[in-house]
Motif scaffolding. Structure first.
Motif, mmCIF file in Angstrom:
data_model
loop_
_atom_site.group_PDB
_atom_site.id
_atom_site.type_symbol
_atom_site.label_atom_id
_atom_site.label_comp_id
_atom_site.label_asym_id
_atom_site.label_seq_id
_atom_site.Cartn_x
_atom_site.Cartn_y
_atom_site.Cartn_z
ATOM 1 N N THR A 4 0.835 -1.201 0.000
ATOM 2 C CA THR A 4 0.000 0.000 0.000
ATOM 3 C C THR A 4 0.863 1.241 0.000
ATOM 4 O O THR A 4 0.347 2.333 0.119
ATOM 5 C CB THR A 4 -0.890 0.037 1.253
ATOM 6 O OG1 THR A 4 -0.071 0.161 2.388
ATOM 7 C CG2 THR A 4 -1.747 -1.184 1.360
ATOM 8 N N GLY A 5 2.153 1.114 -0.100
ATOM 9 C CA GLY A 5 2.935 2.261 0.278
ATOM 10 C C GLY A 5 3.832 2.834 -0.775
ATOM 11 O O GLY A 5 4.230 2.191 -1.726
ATOM 12 N N SER A 6 4.135 4.114 -0.590
ATOM 13 C CA SER A 6 5.152 4.759 -1.377
ATOM 14 C C SER A 6 6.497 4.635 -0.688
ATOM 15 O O SER A 6 7.513 5.018 -1.239
ATOM 16 C CB SER A 6 4.801 6.242 -1.581
ATOM 17 O OG SER A 6 4.639 6.885 -0.328
ATOM 18 N N GLY A 24 0.072 7.658 2.766
ATOM 19 C CA GLY A 24 -0.945 8.589 3.238
ATOM 20 C C GLY A 24 -0.375 9.722 4.065
ATOM 21 O O GLY A 24 0.838 9.837 4.262
ATOM 22 N N ARG A 25 -1.284 10.550 4.580
ATOM 23 C CA ARG A 25 -0.919 11.684 5.427
ATOM 24 C C ARG A 25 -1.955 11.822 6.528
ATOM 25 O O ARG A 25 -3.098 11.427 6.377
ATOM 26 C CB ARG A 25 -0.880 12.981 4.607
ATOM 27 C CG ARG A 25 0.160 13.011 3.512
ATOM 28 C CD ARG A 25 0.138 14.312 2.767
ATOM 29 N NE ARG A 25 0.469 15.440 3.630
ATOM 30 C CZ ARG A 25 0.445 16.713 3.229
ATOM 31 N NH1 ARG A 25 0.077 17.020 1.987
ATOM 32 N NH2 ARG A 25 0.766 17.678 4.070
ATOM 33 N N GLY A 26 -1.524 12.406 7.646
ATOM 34 C CA GLY A 26 -2.434 12.617 8.756
ATOM 35 C C GLY A 26 -2.067 11.769 9.951
ATOM 36 O O GLY A 26 -0.958 11.215 10.030
ATOM 37 N N GLU A 48 -7.834 2.951 1.171
ATOM 38 C CA GLU A 48 -9.011 3.758 1.508
ATOM 39 C C GLU A 48 -8.779 4.517 2.817
ATOM 40 O O GLU A 48 -9.095 5.711 2.923
ATOM 41 C CB GLU A 48 -10.243 2.862 1.623
ATOM 42 C CG GLU A 48 -11.538 3.600 1.831
ATOM 43 C CD GLU A 48 -11.932 4.481 0.652
ATOM 44 O OE1 GLU A 48 -12.583 5.512 0.895
ATOM 45 O OE2 GLU A 48 -11.580 4.145 -0.498
ATOM 46 N N VAL A 49 -8.211 3.833 3.807
ATOM 47 C CA VAL A 49 -7.908 4.487 5.084
ATOM 48 C C VAL A 49 -6.883 5.600 4.878
ATOM 49 O O VAL A 49 -6.939 6.655 5.519
ATOM 50 C CB VAL A 49 -7.408 3.456 6.112
ATOM 51 C CG1 VAL A 49 -7.024 4.135 7.425
ATOM 52 C CG2 VAL A 49 -8.470 2.386 6.367
ATOM 53 N N ALA A 50 -5.948 5.368 3.952
ATOM 54 C CA ALA A 50 -4.864 6.331 3.721
ATOM 55 C C ALA A 50 -5.339 7.620 3.069
ATOM 56 O O ALA A 50 -4.559 8.576 2.952
ATOM 57 C CB ALA A 50 -3.773 5.691 2.857
ATOM 58 N N ARG A 51 -6.608 7.686 2.667
ATOM 59 C CA ARG A 51 -7.134 8.956 2.137
ATOM 60 C C ARG A 51 -7.160 10.045 3.214
ATOM 61 O O ARG A 51 -7.120 11.226 2.905
ATOM 62 C CB ARG A 51 -8.544 8.757 1.585
ATOM 63 C CG ARG A 51 -8.625 7.882 0.345
ATOM 64 C CD ARG A 51 -10.074 7.677 -0.066
ATOM 65 N NE ARG A 51 -10.197 6.823 -1.223
ATOM 66 C CZ ARG A 51 -10.205 7.250 -2.486
ATOM 67 N NH1 ARG A 51 -10.107 8.559 -2.726
ATOM 68 N NH2 ARG A 51 -10.326 6.415 -3.482
#
Length: 255
Positions: A4-6, A24-26, A48-51
């Motif tokens: 799922t990751g960059s 993601g961010r946050g 989806e969570v990473a949004r």
């Protein structure tokens, strides 16, 4: 996109080391994949969570993209990090996950982190609730300990010390969110009854009807609320459950 990751890093604590994917961010959310492995359905949920959050997805067994429940189960049975049949918990991987949560909180800041466990990792969300860094624990179809005895069905597979601290945190305002299908034998109703008794109003549960003839046509042996049995349709109970998880994370992790 890998997993799922960059980004990807190795995280070590004690004598345990695993790869962790980040995206993601946050505020930080640790998602623990279930038995088949880090499947496409799992990474889709993580994306989806990473949004709205920074997702950390540790690879605890297998390789990204694996769907190998029998092979993974065999490895876990002979490994030392998971104790699949221990009614009192004590899996060493839980200590490693607590250390990861503390690292995530340090990196992402905010009031705390969220954790989402599923199937064999569902119980770890309860164990991690004992750590001060965790403010939003989600236990989706917690399946440990394995076993069909009455005692096993009601057990939570966490240590007495973890239970004591988790219930104390519940008393101070931390809520545990639990998800299951009504006819799921891997996560029996007795387990949720134990959680209700232990945590009282601090246990928020979502039970989806999977009984024969249910209006949504959900199969009787449905198990994975957020991944394999998830249906991305408006009004579907699994979609509503996922949205409830996201709302729970937003509420608890708001800066």
């Amino acid at each position: 996109m890998s997993a799922t990751g960059s980004s990807e890093f190795a995280f070590s604590d004690g004598n345990i080391e695993h790869r962790v994917f980040r995206t993601g961010r946050g505020p930080g959310v640790v998602i623990m994949h279930e038995l088949p492995g880090m499947t496409k359905a799992c990474t889709a949920f993580a994306e989806e969570v990473a949004r709205a959050f920074t997702v950390f997805l540790p690879l605890m067994f297998g390789e990204p993209g694996d769907y190998a429940p029998l092979r993974s189960l065999a490895r876990l049975c002979i490994g030392r990090e998971f104790r699949l049949f221990a009614q009192g918990g004590g899996s060493p991987i839980a200590d490693w996950l607590r250390a990861l949560c503390r690292k995530v909180h340090q990196q992402c800041g905010g009031p705390g982190v969220g954790v989402i466990g599923m199937c064999l990792t569902g119980n770890f969300a309860i164990s991690l609730m004992a750590d001060p860094s965790v403010l939003a624990p989600v236990a989706s179809q917690p399946s440990l300990p394995l076993g069909m005895s009455r005692r096993s069905r009601a057990a939570l597979a966490i240590t007495p010390a973890e239970m004591s601290t988790a219930t104390a945190r519940a008393g101070s305002g931390v809520t545990l969110l639990g998800l299951r299908f009504s006819d799921d034998r891997l996560c029996p109703r007795e387990r949720f009854a134990t959680l209700r008794q232990a945590f009282g109003p601090a246990f928020a549960e979502i039970e989806i009807d999977s009984s024969k003839g249910n209006r949504w046509g959900i199969r009787p042996n449905a198990h994975s609320v957020l991944t394999d049995d998830f249906v991305d349709e408006s009004g579907h109970p699994t979609r509503e459950a996922r949205d409830a998880v996201l709302a729970f994370l937003r509420e608890k992790l708001a800066r």
